[in-house]
Design an enzyme around this catalytic site. Structure first.
Site, PDB file in Angstrom:
ATOM      1  N   GLU A  27       0.847  -1.187   0.000  1.00  0.00           N
ATOM      2  CA  GLU A  27       0.000   0.000   0.000  1.00  0.00           C
ATOM      3  C   GLU A  27       0.885   1.240   0.000  1.00  0.00           C
ATOM      4  OE1 GLU A  27      -3.277   0.225   2.707  1.00  0.00           O
ATOM      5  OE2 GLU A  27      -3.902  -1.848   2.333  1.00  0.00           O
ATOM      6  N   HIS A  82      -4.084   6.769   0.303  1.00  0.00           N
ATOM      7  CA  HIS A  82      -3.410   5.481   0.362  1.00  0.00           C
ATOM      8  C   HIS A  82      -4.027   4.586  -0.686  1.00  0.00           C
ATOM      9  CE1 HIS A  82      -6.840   4.324   3.001  1.00  0.00           C
ATOM     10  NE2 HIS A  82      -6.536   3.069   2.723  1.00  0.00           N
ATOM     11  N   HIS A  84      -5.163   0.645  -2.222  1.00  0.00           N
ATOM     12  CA  HIS A  84      -5.582  -0.735  -1.988  1.00  0.00           C
ATOM     13  C   HIS A  84      -5.089  -1.544  -3.181  1.00  0.00           C
ATOM     14  CE1 HIS A  84      -9.135   0.435   0.884  1.00  0.00           C
ATOM     15  NE2 HIS A  84      -7.952   0.553   1.449  1.00  0.00           N
ATOM     16  N   ASP A  95      -9.711   1.170   7.952  1.00  0.00           N
ATOM     17  CA  ASP A  95      -9.614   2.589   7.546  1.00  0.00           C
ATOM     18  C   ASP A  95     -10.565   3.445   8.378  1.00  0.00           C
ATOM     19  OD1 ASP A  95      -7.742   1.988   5.608  1.00  0.00           O
ATOM     20  OD2 ASP A  95      -9.224   1.869   3.985  1.00  0.00           O
TER      21      ASP A  95
HETATM   22 ZN   LIG Z   1      -7.385   1.285   3.252  1.00  0.00          ZN
END
Ligand SMILES: [Zn+2]
Length: 133
Positions: A27, A82, A84, A95
């Site tokens: 990530e 961020h 995935h 999250d």
């Molecule tokens: Zn996430």
């Protein structure tokens, strides 16, 4: 009342995608910085999560120095992003649970090729508007 919006300049948008792809299968995480309500820069941060393929944690010192740098340069941190790597551009339970900032969280879903922004933990979507330079 219209939905909240997050303005991102094209160059920063492209930088987010480059970072998300280069971090794969990990990530990616970073700060979205700009002024006058529009993101101009994507500043990558090191992901120090113990399992970086399934989670993210911005390295605390790098995060602090990004916040200081923004202030020094007359910019604001407008959002965080961020990725995935295997998933969708939707917030995970983690999250939501770990959301700390009262800012939009942009999530890049590499498998669907989409990025969407959210207020967390509420899960209210923030409309992303990509602006030309
Ligand atoms: Zn996430």
């Amino acid at each position: 009342m219209g939905r909240a919006r997050l303005c991102i300049k094209r160059e920063a948008w492209d930088a987010i995608w480059r970072h998300a792809k280069s971090a794969y299968p990990r990530e990616a995480v970073g700060a979205l910085v700009g002024k006058d309500g529009c993101v101009e820069f994507a500043w990558p941060l090191p992901n120090v999560h113990p399992r970086p393929n399934v989670g993210y944690r911005a390295e605390p010192k790098a995060l602090l120095s990004a916040l200081k740098r923004a202030e020094r340069e007359g910019l604001s941190v407008l959002a965080f992003y961020h990725s995935h790597p295997q998933g969708l551009a939707l917030p995970s339970e983690t999250d939501r649970r770990e959301a700390y900032w009262d800012l939009p969280y942009l999530i890049v879903g590499l498998q669907e090729g989409k990025a969407r922004a959210w207020r967390l933990p509420s899960g209210e979507e923030v409309v992303v508007v990509v602006e030309p330079e």
